[in-house]
Structure formats: C-alpha cells, structure tokens
Write a protein that holds these residues in place. Structure first.
Motif, PDB file in Angstrom:
ATOM      1  N   GLY A 141      36.070  18.457  67.887  1.00  0.00           N
ATOM      2  CA  GLY A 141      34.855  19.186  67.499  1.00  0.00           C
ATOM      3  C   GLY A 141      34.233  18.208  66.668  1.00  0.00           C
ATOM      4  N   MET A 142      32.824  17.838  66.791  1.00  0.00           N
ATOM      5  CA  MET A 142      32.421  16.514  66.107  1.00  0.00           C
ATOM      6  C   MET A 142      31.256  16.773  65.085  1.00  0.00           C
ATOM      7  SD  MET A 142      33.542  13.632  67.945  1.00  0.00           S
ATOM      8  CE  MET A 142      32.424  12.445  67.672  1.00  0.00           C
ATOM      9  N   GLY A 143      30.901  18.323  65.187  1.00  0.00           N
ATOM     10  CA  GLY A 143      30.373  18.520  64.221  1.00  0.00           C
ATOM     11  C   GLY A 143      30.714  19.776  63.790  1.00  0.00           C
ATOM     12  N   ALA A 144      29.844  20.923  63.071  1.00  0.00           N
ATOM     13  CA  ALA A 144      30.341  21.989  62.692  1.00  0.00           C
ATOM     14  C   ALA A 144      28.748  22.944  62.062  1.00  0.00           C
ATOM     15  CB  ALA A 144      30.969  22.719  62.484  1.00  0.00           C
ATOM     16  N   ASP A 179      27.891  32.859  50.505  1.00  0.00           N
ATOM     17  CA  ASP A 179      26.901  32.488  50.443  1.00  0.00           C
ATOM     18  C   ASP A 179      25.421  32.289  50.992  1.00  0.00           C
ATOM     19  OD1 ASP A 179      24.902  30.389  49.042  1.00  0.00           O
ATOM     20  OD2 ASP A 179      26.274  28.826  48.537  1.00  0.00           O
ATOM     21  N   ASP A 180      23.837  32.914  51.014  1.00  0.00           N
ATOM     22  CA  ASP A 180      23.234  32.495  52.130  1.00  0.00           C
ATOM     23  C   ASP A 180      23.336  31.980  52.234  1.00  0.00           C
ATOM     24  OD1 ASP A 180      23.381  35.340  52.434  1.00  0.00           O
ATOM     25  OD2 ASP A 180      21.930  35.203  50.764  1.00  0.00           O
ATOM     26  N   ARG A 181      23.099  30.690  51.621  1.00  0.00           N
ATOM     27  CA  ARG A 181      22.747  28.817  51.881  1.00  0.00           C
ATOM     28  C   ARG A 181      23.630  28.436  52.781  1.00  0.00           C
ATOM     29  NH1 ARG A 181      23.441  25.237  47.905  1.00  0.00           N
ATOM     30  NH2 ARG A 181      22.049  24.250  48.138  1.00  0.00           N
ATOM     31  N   ALA A 182      23.018  27.863  53.796  1.00  0.00           N
ATOM     32  CA  ALA A 182      23.464  26.946  54.861  1.00  0.00           C
ATOM     33  C   ALA A 182      24.614  26.234  54.874  1.00  0.00           C
ATOM     34  CB  ALA A 182      22.852  26.567  56.281  1.00  0.00           C
ATOM     35  N   ALA A 183      26.041  25.232  55.292  1.00  0.00           N
ATOM     36  CA  ALA A 183      26.525  24.291  55.716  1.00  0.00           C
ATOM     37  C   ALA A 183      26.128  23.464  57.372  1.00  0.00           C
ATOM     38  CB  ALA A 183      27.617  24.758  55.365  1.00  0.00           C
ATOM     39  N   SER A 184      26.541  22.167  56.904  1.00  0.00           N
ATOM     40  CA  SER A 184      26.077  21.160  58.175  1.00  0.00           C
ATOM     41  C   SER A 184      27.812  20.547  58.447  1.00  0.00           C
ATOM     42  CB  SER A 184      25.340  21.035  58.409  1.00  0.00           C
ATOM     43  OG  SER A 184      25.233  19.848  58.984  1.00  0.00           O
ATOM     44  N   THR A 185      28.402  20.134  59.109  1.00  0.00           N
ATOM     45  CA  THR A 185      29.704  18.974  59.148  1.00  0.00           C
ATOM     46  C   THR A 185      29.419  18.335  60.150  1.00  0.00           C
ATOM     47  OG1 THR A 185      31.245  18.466  57.593  1.00  0.00           O
ATOM     48  CG2 THR A 185      31.808  19.774  60.248  1.00  0.00           C
ATOM     49  N   LEU A 211      19.616  25.680  57.896  1.00  0.00           N
ATOM     50  CA  LEU A 211      20.335  24.882  58.512  1.00  0.00           C
ATOM     51  C   LEU A 211      19.749  23.208  58.520  1.00  0.00           C
ATOM     52  CD1 LEU A 211      21.158  26.368  61.033  1.00  0.00           C
ATOM     53  CD2 LEU A 211      23.083  25.322  59.445  1.00  0.00           C
ATOM     54  N   LYS A 212      18.357  23.159  58.602  1.00  0.00           N
ATOM     55  CA  LYS A 212      17.376  22.182  58.630  1.00  0.00           C
ATOM     56  C   LYS A 212      17.924  21.101  57.088  1.00  0.00           C
ATOM     57  CE  LYS A 212      13.085  19.851  59.337  1.00  0.00           C
ATOM     58  NZ  LYS A 212      12.002  20.088  58.636  1.00  0.00           N
ATOM     59  N   GLU A 213      17.382  21.521  56.281  1.00  0.00           N
ATOM     60  CA  GLU A 213      18.308  21.346  54.975  1.00  0.00           C
ATOM     61  C   GLU A 213      19.435  20.591  54.848  1.00  0.00           C
ATOM     62  OE1 GLU A 213      17.427  21.282  50.668  1.00  0.00           O
ATOM     63  OE2 GLU A 213      17.084  23.533  51.335  1.00  0.00           O
ATOM     64  N   ALA A 214      20.682  21.375  55.231  1.00  0.00           N
ATOM     65  CA  ALA A 214      22.072  21.049  54.867  1.00  0.00           C
ATOM     66  C   ALA A 214      22.334  20.435  56.403  1.00  0.00           C
ATOM     67  CB  ALA A 214      22.757  22.348  55.414  1.00  0.00           C
ATOM     68  N   ILE A 215      21.283  20.624  57.400  1.00  0.00           N
ATOM     69  CA  ILE A 215      21.776  18.815  58.470  1.00  0.00           C
ATOM     70  C   ILE A 215      21.190  17.891  57.748  1.00  0.00           C
ATOM     71  CG2 ILE A 215      21.227  17.974  60.323  1.00  0.00           C
ATOM     72  CD1 ILE A 215      21.158  22.156  61.886  1.00  0.00           C
ATOM     73  N   LYS A 216      20.332  17.348  57.511  1.00  0.00           N
ATOM     74  CA  LYS A 216      19.546  16.293  56.482  1.00  0.00           C
ATOM     75  C   LYS A 216      20.761  16.259  55.470  1.00  0.00           C
ATOM     76  CE  LYS A 216      16.438  15.456  54.076  1.00  0.00           C
ATOM     77  NZ  LYS A 216      15.357  16.654  52.978  1.00  0.00           N
ATOM     78  N   ASN A 217      21.121  16.775  54.479  1.00  0.00           N
ATOM     79  CA  ASN A 217      22.309  16.551  54.274  1.00  0.00           C
ATOM     80  C   ASN A 217      23.467  15.279  54.713  1.00  0.00           C
ATOM     81  OD1 ASN A 217      20.693  16.954  51.690  1.00  0.00           O
ATOM     82  ND2 ASN A 217      20.856  18.866  51.685  1.00  0.00           N
ATOM     83  N   SER A 218      24.051  16.325  55.978  1.00  0.00           N
ATOM     84  CA  SER A 218      24.943  15.639  56.449  1.00  0.00           C
ATOM     85  C   SER A 218      24.838  14.443  56.914  1.00  0.00           C
ATOM     86  CB  SER A 218      25.679  16.752  57.810  1.00  0.00           C
ATOM     87  OG  SER A 218      26.167  17.518  56.777  1.00  0.00           O
TER      88      SER A 218
END
Ligand code: AMP
Ligand code: GLY
Length: 427
Positions: free
Chosen positions: A232-235, A329-335, A395-402
């Motif tokens: 897995g390279m991200g999620a 939490d409703d907020r999104a996460a990306s890794t 998600l957009k913001e979460a991905i940007k932060n990753s």
C-alpha cells in the motif's frame, strides 16, 4: 492497564500513538516497535513468532492486554497460545487461529463465503498435482486472470495478468516450483472483478460489532495505479464513492453475514475484521478478508477516531462492545507512503532520514514504518519507510497536508506516488 502491542509498522506506530492518549493506560510496551515508537512506550526486542518468550515478557511486566498488529502471529495461533496458557491471564485483541484462517488461507475464505452466501468472485482451487486442471480452468475465464497463492505471502501472492502464457508460468512456479515459500502450493483461480476497491473495518467479539471508518488504499507502486502491487502506497478516509447506500449493502450482504457465519461455524472471533471489497456497479464483492487492521489504512482510520482506543479494546474483551460509544471525526485524513528506492523489489537500508522543523506547522502526523533509531538519528530500515498523514476539513486539504509533510522529510532514494487521493477528488 499495562498493554503490549506487537508489530513494527506504520500501523503499530499509529496504534501506539492512539493508545498513548488513553486515560486507562498505565504502561505501553511495543515489540519490537520502530524508530517512531520508542518515545511512546518501552520497546521490547521480541520475535513475534516466539510465543513462549512473549508469554514470559507478559508475566514479567504484568501485561493485562495484548494487541496483535500483523497477521503472521495470529495465523500461527498466538491468541490460542496466550488464552490457553495457565501461566498468564491476559486479554488478546486478535482472533484465534481458526478465525485468522479467513486471511491465512484463500481457499478457506472462499469456501466460507460460498457456505454463507457472501458475494465474491467465482473461483476454483487447485493443489500441487493439479497443474493441468488449473491451466484448463483458465480457459473458462476471459482475461485478465487472477491467481492467488493460498497461504500468507506478504501481499505478494496475488498475480493478475492478461497474458495466458504468464498465467500458466505463474501456476507452474506456484504449484510445482514452490514459489512464495510454499504459500502457493495450493492456488485459487478466480474471476476478475472490474470495479472500485474500498476497505471496510469492523471490530467484533464474534457477536456484536462496531464499524470503524472506511478507507481506500493505493496498492500499486506507480502513479495511475501502474507497476507492481505493494503493501500500500497511501490511503484516504473517508472514501467518496462509499455512499450510504453502498455501506448499507456491504453491511447486509457482507459484514453481518460474515459475523453470523463465524458464529454458525463455531469459530470464536475477538478482534478486527478487514473487508477488502470491490464495488462492481453498485454491488459489493469480497476480494479478501484480513484478520487485523490494514497498513497504511490504520494511519488514516485511527486519527479519525475521537474516542479512547484502549477503552474500545477493553470493552471488546469484556463483552461490553455494544456499550462503547465510537465517535468519528468528520474531518478527512490522507496518508502518503515514502518508500525506499527499489521497493517492492530489493532495496538498501540504513539511509539517514532528515526531518525539518516546518513539520510542526502542518496539520498532520508522521508515522514511522521501516525506520530505526540509533545514535539519536533515524535511519531507513524497510521498504515502506514513513506514512505521512495529513488532516483537513476535506480530502483536498488533507492530501495537500500529506504532500506538505513530504517536503519536510528527506532520505536518499526515497520515493512516493504523486497522485494519492486524486481520483477521489474528481468523484
Ligand atoms: P488480495 O491479496 O486478495 O487482496 O489481492 C491483492 C489485490 O489484487 C487486491 O487488493 C485487488 O486490487 C486485486 N485483486 C484481487 N482479487 C481480485 C479480483 N478477483 N478482481 C480484481 N482484482 C483483484
Ligand atoms: N494495505 C493492505 C493491507 O494491509 O493488507
């Protein structure tokens, strides 16, 4: 409580991070842990398949609860060993061997699904002396062909190919030449499912269950889902195409029938159930079961759980799962995984990882996977090295932060995909 967590990946760093926030935690021990877990608890240098040593450690440190991260100890019966032990009285988060076989044997999982009418791809399984029958069975499908080694093969036991020749060669190498350390001495051949993949997770005591947030994992090494399969390279979490309607179907057609099926078959199950699903049209099909949390899915799921994880584990092991209030939490996460050059093939270890101070300003968290700490520095120590989890209101913001975190770390040869989550943004 005194807790022992087994494993050394990004999943275990995320579990340790979350457990360390619990008001119920007295001491946390992590075996063997990695370069990120050292400051969260006591590191214990234990071999996860050496159950007597683990039992001794539990006794010596008055461990009350064991959380098993990876599949290998579960499939090899660590829960049976500890629960049946007269020397220790410890709660185990993770199923006994009989339940872990949902992951440990593809054939067992397929037979289980057929027995309980759980939707999955049509299949047949073949043993070492059935090569000709297996090759003939390929002709009942149009390509691509899906071949799966029956046993555990660290995510590498599934071959999908459009070439009949390659399919035949793979069958030969699995069935006759013992590829994948014998995990392929039996092979499942199944129909290709064309759809969107999503991972759903339940925590269950075999009767009651709670759903955890869902995630989508990016399995291929290269951008645009190209290149070889990896761990897995991200999620990302949540997953936009996992609509309420689809979740309802997955619950009624897959998740509830699986838990009822285990009960009907007399298989006890206390731990996580990971449903690898394919959404074909609007219908769920099971691609695989795992008997533990996913990696890197855990690195986006746990940051989205607001409630106390140790309280969840304690409720799970005490028959109080229904009373536990799981708050998401409703907020999104990306890794985003940063991997060693060459992964998932051969790679070098021992490159120094540099972290810049700007990390503090980014909404997110760095989970270590293949790292090790030594001489106050952090070094690469595996194929997948870091999981960079970004948070955001969407998600957009979460991905940007990753990706912002990616700019704050550096090691020789480190690479990532550049498109984690992009498909979800255009849903
Ligand atoms: P597994 O180890 O069974 O999860 O398979 C690894 C990956 O191969 C899955 O995550 C899917 O991306 C893919 N895969 C497995 N089985 C199928 C199938 N029947 N059709 C399409 N893709 C599949
Ligand atoms: N990321 C997939 C797995 O943990 O199996």
């Amino acid at each position: 409580m005194n807790v022992l967590l087994l494993g050394n990946g990004g999943r275990e760093h995320a579990i340790a991070w979350k457990l360390s926030q619990s008001s119920l935690l007295r001491s946390l021990h992590i075996a063997p842990g990695n370069g990120g877990t050292g400051h969260l608890g006591t590191s214990a240098d234990l071999d996860l398949l050496d159950f007597p040593s683990i039992e001794r450690y539990i006794r010596k440190n008055q461990i009350e609860l064991v959380v098993v991260g990876p599949e290998a100890p579960l499939v090899n019966g660590i829960a049976d060993y500890l629960e049946d032990s007269k020397k220790v009285n410890v709660k185990v988060v993770g199923p006994r061997k009989a339940g872990a076989m949902l992951e440990g044997s593809k054939r067992f999982a397929k037979e289980f699904m057929n027995r309980h009418s759980i939707p999955t791809a049509q299949y047949a399984s073949f043993k070492a002396d059935e090569l000709d029958k297996a090759i003939a069975y390929l002709d009942t499908f149009s390509p691509p062909y899906v071949l799966k080694a029956d046993g555990l093969a660290a995510g590498k036991g599934v071959i999908i190919t459009s070439s009949k020749q390659e399919a035949e060669d793979t069958l030969r190498s699995m069935l006759v030449d013992g590829a994948f350390d014998g995990a392929g001495s039996e092979v499942v051949i199944e129909a290709f499912l064309d759809g969107k993949e999503v991972s759903m997770f339940a925590v269950t005591d075999g009767r009651r269950f709670q759903l955890l947030p869902s995630a989508k994992d990016y399995k291929r090494a290269g951008d645009g889902d190209t290149g070889p399969n990896t761990g897995g390279m991200g999620a990302i979490s949540p997953v936009p195409f996992l609509t309420e309607e689809f979740q309802e179907k997955a619950l009624n057609q897959v998740i509830i029938p699986t838990i009822k099926g285990l009960e009907k078959d007399g298989i006890p199950y206390v731990g996580f159930l990971f449903f690898g699903l394919m959404k074909v049209g609007s219908e769920p099909f099971v691609v695989e079961y795992n008997c533990r949390l996913g990696d890197p899915e855990t690195e986006v799921i746990l940051p989205r759980i607001k409630s106390d994880l140790l309280h969840l584990f304690d409720s799970l092991c005490s028959g109080l799962l229904s009373e536990y209030d799981l708050v998401v939490d409703d907020r999104a996460a990306s890794t985003l995984i940063v991997a060693s050059e060459g992964y998932p093939g051969g790679y070098e270890k021992g490159k120094e990882i540099k972290f810049s101070d700007e990390i503090q300003e980014i909404d997110g968290h760095i989970f270590h996977s293949g790292t090790r700490e030594s001489r106050k520095k952090v070094w690469t120590n595996g194929g997948r090295v870091l999981a960079l989890t970004g948070r955001g209101n969407d998600l957009k913001e979460a991905i940007k932060n990753s990706y912002a975190l990616k700019n704050c770390i550096e090691f020789e040869g480190g690479f990532s995909r550049t498109d984690i989550g992009q498909d979800a943004l255009t849903e």
